[in-house]
Design a protein around this motif. Structure first.
Motif, PDB file in Angstrom:
ATOM      1  N   ILE A 142     -55.719  53.771  82.183  1.00  0.00           N
ATOM      2  CA  ILE A 142     -56.077  55.161  82.476  1.00  0.00           C
ATOM      3  C   ILE A 142     -55.895  56.005  81.224  1.00  0.00           C
ATOM      4  O   ILE A 142     -55.210  55.612  80.280  1.00  0.00           O
ATOM      5  CB  ILE A 142     -55.220  55.785  83.615  1.00  0.00           C
ATOM      6  CG1 ILE A 142     -53.724  55.682  83.283  1.00  0.00           C
ATOM      7  CG2 ILE A 142     -55.542  55.174  84.952  1.00  0.00           C
ATOM      8  CD1 ILE A 142     -52.840  56.444  84.248  1.00  0.00           C
ATOM      9  N   GLY A 143     -56.524  57.172  81.239  1.00  0.00           N
ATOM     10  CA  GLY A 143     -56.281  58.175  80.224  1.00  0.00           C
ATOM     11  C   GLY A 143     -55.675  59.399  80.889  1.00  0.00           C
ATOM     12  O   GLY A 143     -56.168  59.848  81.929  1.00  0.00           O
ATOM     13  N   ILE A 144     -54.614  59.909  80.326  1.00  0.00           N
ATOM     14  CA  ILE A 144     -53.924  61.074  80.894  1.00  0.00           C
ATOM     15  C   ILE A 144     -53.943  62.200  79.879  1.00  0.00           C
ATOM     16  O   ILE A 144     -53.508  62.038  78.735  1.00  0.00           O
ATOM     17  CB  ILE A 144     -52.474  60.724  81.273  1.00  0.00           C
ATOM     18  CG1 ILE A 144     -52.454  59.692  82.397  1.00  0.00           C
ATOM     19  CG2 ILE A 144     -51.705  61.979  81.672  1.00  0.00           C
ATOM     20  CD1 ILE A 144     -51.064  59.277  82.826  1.00  0.00           C
ATOM     21  N   PHE A 145     -54.454  63.365  80.291  1.00  0.00           N
ATOM     22  CA  PHE A 145     -54.462  64.527  79.419  1.00  0.00           C
ATOM     23  C   PHE A 145     -53.207  65.346  79.688  1.00  0.00           C
ATOM     24  O   PHE A 145     -52.913  65.695  80.822  1.00  0.00           O
ATOM     25  CB  PHE A 145     -55.707  65.385  79.638  1.00  0.00           C
ATOM     26  CG  PHE A 145     -56.160  66.070  78.390  1.00  0.00           C
ATOM     27  CD1 PHE A 145     -55.409  67.100  77.839  1.00  0.00           C
ATOM     28  CD2 PHE A 145     -57.321  65.685  77.743  1.00  0.00           C
ATOM     29  CE1 PHE A 145     -55.804  67.722  76.667  1.00  0.00           C
ATOM     30  CE2 PHE A 145     -57.727  66.301  76.572  1.00  0.00           C
ATOM     31  CZ  PHE A 145     -56.974  67.318  76.023  1.00  0.00           C
ATOM     32  N   TYR A 146     -52.496  65.644  78.607  1.00  0.00           N
ATOM     33  CA  TYR A 146     -51.207  66.331  78.701  1.00  0.00           C
ATOM     34  C   TYR A 146     -51.249  67.634  77.913  1.00  0.00           C
ATOM     35  O   TYR A 146     -51.781  67.693  76.796  1.00  0.00           O
ATOM     36  CB  TYR A 146     -50.107  65.432  78.138  1.00  0.00           C
ATOM     37  CG  TYR A 146     -48.738  66.067  78.045  1.00  0.00           C
ATOM     38  CD1 TYR A 146     -47.900  66.127  79.147  1.00  0.00           C
ATOM     39  CD2 TYR A 146     -48.273  66.597  76.837  1.00  0.00           C
ATOM     40  CE1 TYR A 146     -46.632  66.699  79.052  1.00  0.00           C
ATOM     41  CE2 TYR A 146     -47.016  67.170  76.732  1.00  0.00           C
ATOM     42  CZ  TYR A 146     -46.198  67.219  77.853  1.00  0.00           C
ATOM     43  OH  TYR A 146     -44.949  67.776  77.760  1.00  0.00           O
ATOM     44  N   VAL A 147     -50.696  68.686  78.492  1.00  0.00           N
ATOM     45  CA  VAL A 147     -50.643  70.005  77.862  1.00  0.00           C
ATOM     46  C   VAL A 147     -49.251  70.597  78.051  1.00  0.00           C
ATOM     47  O   VAL A 147     -48.702  70.575  79.153  1.00  0.00           O
ATOM     48  CB  VAL A 147     -51.702  70.953  78.472  1.00  0.00           C
ATOM     49  CG1 VAL A 147     -51.473  72.387  77.996  1.00  0.00           C
ATOM     50  CG2 VAL A 147     -53.108  70.497  78.129  1.00  0.00           C
ATOM     51  N   ARG A 148     -48.678  71.101  76.967  1.00  0.00           N
ATOM     52  CA  ARG A 148     -47.419  71.869  77.075  1.00  0.00           C
ATOM     53  C   ARG A 148     -47.464  73.004  76.068  1.00  0.00           C
ATOM     54  O   ARG A 148     -47.688  72.787  74.880  1.00  0.00           O
ATOM     55  CB  ARG A 148     -46.202  70.984  76.806  1.00  0.00           C
ATOM     56  CG  ARG A 148     -44.877  71.759  76.907  1.00  0.00           C
ATOM     57  CD  ARG A 148     -43.677  70.820  76.908  1.00  0.00           C
ATOM     58  NE  ARG A 148     -43.502  70.121  75.648  1.00  0.00           N
ATOM     59  CZ  ARG A 148     -42.794  70.571  74.617  1.00  0.00           C
ATOM     60  NH1 ARG A 148     -42.176  71.761  74.704  1.00  0.00           N
ATOM     61  NH2 ARG A 148     -42.685  69.867  73.504  1.00  0.00           N
ATOM     62  N   TYR A 149     -47.246  74.210  76.540  1.00  0.00           N
ATOM     63  CA  TYR A 149     -47.178  75.352  75.646  1.00  0.00           C
ATOM     64  C   TYR A 149     -45.828  75.356  74.923  1.00  0.00           C
ATOM     65  O   TYR A 149     -44.802  74.984  75.522  1.00  0.00           O
ATOM     66  CB  TYR A 149     -47.381  76.648  76.430  1.00  0.00           C
ATOM     67  CG  TYR A 149     -48.823  76.907  76.810  1.00  0.00           C
ATOM     68  CD1 TYR A 149     -49.565  77.869  76.129  1.00  0.00           C
ATOM     69  CD2 TYR A 149     -49.436  76.200  77.838  1.00  0.00           C
ATOM     70  CE1 TYR A 149     -50.891  78.111  76.467  1.00  0.00           C
ATOM     71  CE2 TYR A 149     -50.754  76.425  78.174  1.00  0.00           C
ATOM     72  CZ  TYR A 149     -51.489  77.382  77.491  1.00  0.00           C
ATOM     73  OH  TYR A 149     -52.797  77.606  77.820  1.00  0.00           O
ATOM     74  N   PRO A 150     -45.797  75.749  73.664  1.00  0.00           N
ATOM     75  CA  PRO A 150     -44.542  75.721  72.892  1.00  0.00           C
ATOM     76  C   PRO A 150     -43.414  76.558  73.492  1.00  0.00           C
ATOM     77  O   PRO A 150     -42.243  76.291  73.218  1.00  0.00           O
ATOM     78  CB  PRO A 150     -44.964  76.288  71.520  1.00  0.00           C
ATOM     79  CG  PRO A 150     -46.426  76.013  71.436  1.00  0.00           C
ATOM     80  CD  PRO A 150     -46.944  76.159  72.839  1.00  0.00           C
TER      81      PRO A 150
END
Length: 344
Positions: A142-150
């Protein structure tokens, strides 16, 4: 003609430059707000160019804790042939293995290496630095897109894509080539498969015998992408966030994972990172054949907004938009690399 019509009526095969036409205008808008087209450099500060162009897989693996990815060895293109075997022995990477360019381009020149002779042949053709990597023992990808704001303590998963490899199933009478031609998605890869498998495509598989002809989930190599974003759970989010928090300076991108079972993955066991991509990452769940081009544009816009906002916050903390190297020079290097890879 059949394949041409198939490509024309399925936007997932349209040229990149066509699909991204509306996105270019959005990019221009954000570039004007940031006062530079290179705002992406601040997205992931520890990755070269934020992971947008000319980024080294070796350097990115160096950011990831060792327990999360397979054994990997860097091979310089100019080393002697006998030195390659020595590097392989020292690394304790076992055959079969995966060879891939250190600076990749949408899956080009990624190859499964079964024998030493295969490795020597790969090295003799490679006009680029590359990596040798243990073959990951898990079947699912699978491919997992990850986002976290600083300014956030927790990240999120914004999309998941499942990958069906290019697998043919025997019926006891048809050759592998005939089986490939039964599926337009597979037939589009026939020329490449003929180069790799040659006379083996005349083999007849037993009834229900399966043959994985491309053992990695790359869309350009015939994999089917399936949107699994509905499978995002708090448990999976915690596992991925815990891992990504250990990757210094990583805020935005897609990781490709192989895993044993979904239950194990949600427990954080029996999985391995195939690759980690930064600012150039696509939310590849858009390529599910069920999705329209309008859905794709919406998701691309959503993720570019994430990237811009993360870059802005990092820039406010002192991360420069433009590094010490000239951006256009980096782009020209990337274009030259493209020419080398596509001629491999």
């Amino acid at each position: 003609m059949k394949l041409f019509i198939h490509k024309l009526t399925h936007w997932e095969y349209w040229p990149f430059k066509i699909v991204y036409i509306p996105i270019y205008f959005l990019w221009l808008y954000y570039a004007m707000k940031a006062r530079t087209i290179f705002f992406f450099n601040a997205c992931n500060p520890t990755m070269k160019n934020g992971g947008f162009i000319n980024d080294s897989k070796r350097e990115i693996y160096g950011l990831i804790p060792q327990q999360f990815y397979p054994k990997t060895e860097f091979v310089h293109q100019k080393i002697a042939l006998e030195k390659v075997k020595s590097l392989l022995d020292q690394s304790k990477i076992q055959l079969p293995l995966i060879a891939k360019p250190d600076i990749g381009l949408r899956g080009s020149a990624v190859k499964k290496i079964d024998t030493i002779d295969d490795l020597f042949e790969y090295h003799s053709k490679a006009n680029f630095d590359y990596l040798l990597q243990d073959l990951i023992p898990y079947e699912n990808e699978i491919g997992i897109f990850y986002v976290r704001y600083p300014n956030e303590t927790k990240g999120r998963i914004t999309g998941i894509v499942g990958k069906e490899h290019l697998i043919v199933t025997g019926d006891g009478k048809s050759t592998m080539e005939a089986l490939i031609k039964q599926n337009p998605r597979h037939e589009l890869q026939l020329d490449n498969l003929k180069k790799e498998y040659q006379d083996q495509l005349n083999d007849v598989l037993l009834p229900n015998e399966k043959r994985n002809l491309v053992p990695y989930g790359n869309h350009c190599r015939g994999a089917k992408f399936i949107d699994l974003s509905h499978c995002i759970t708090p448990e999976l989010t915690t596992v991925i966030d815990d891992m990504c928090q250990q990757i210094n300076g990583f805020y935005f991108g897609r990781m490709d994972l192989m895993y044993h079972s979904w239950e194990d993955l949600e427990k954080g066991i029996n999985f391995s990172v195939v690759e980690l991509n930064g600012a150039a990452s696509e939310p590849t769940h858009i390529y599910d054949p069920k999705h329209s081009i309008f859905f794709a544009w919406k998701e691309l816009a959503r993720h570019i907004k994430y990237m811009f906002e993360i870059s802005q916050l990092n820039h406010q903390k002192g991360i420069p938009y433009l590094n010490h190297k000239d951006g256009m020079m980096e782009y020209r290097i990337h274009q030259n690399h493209f020419n080398i890879i596509t001629n491999f």
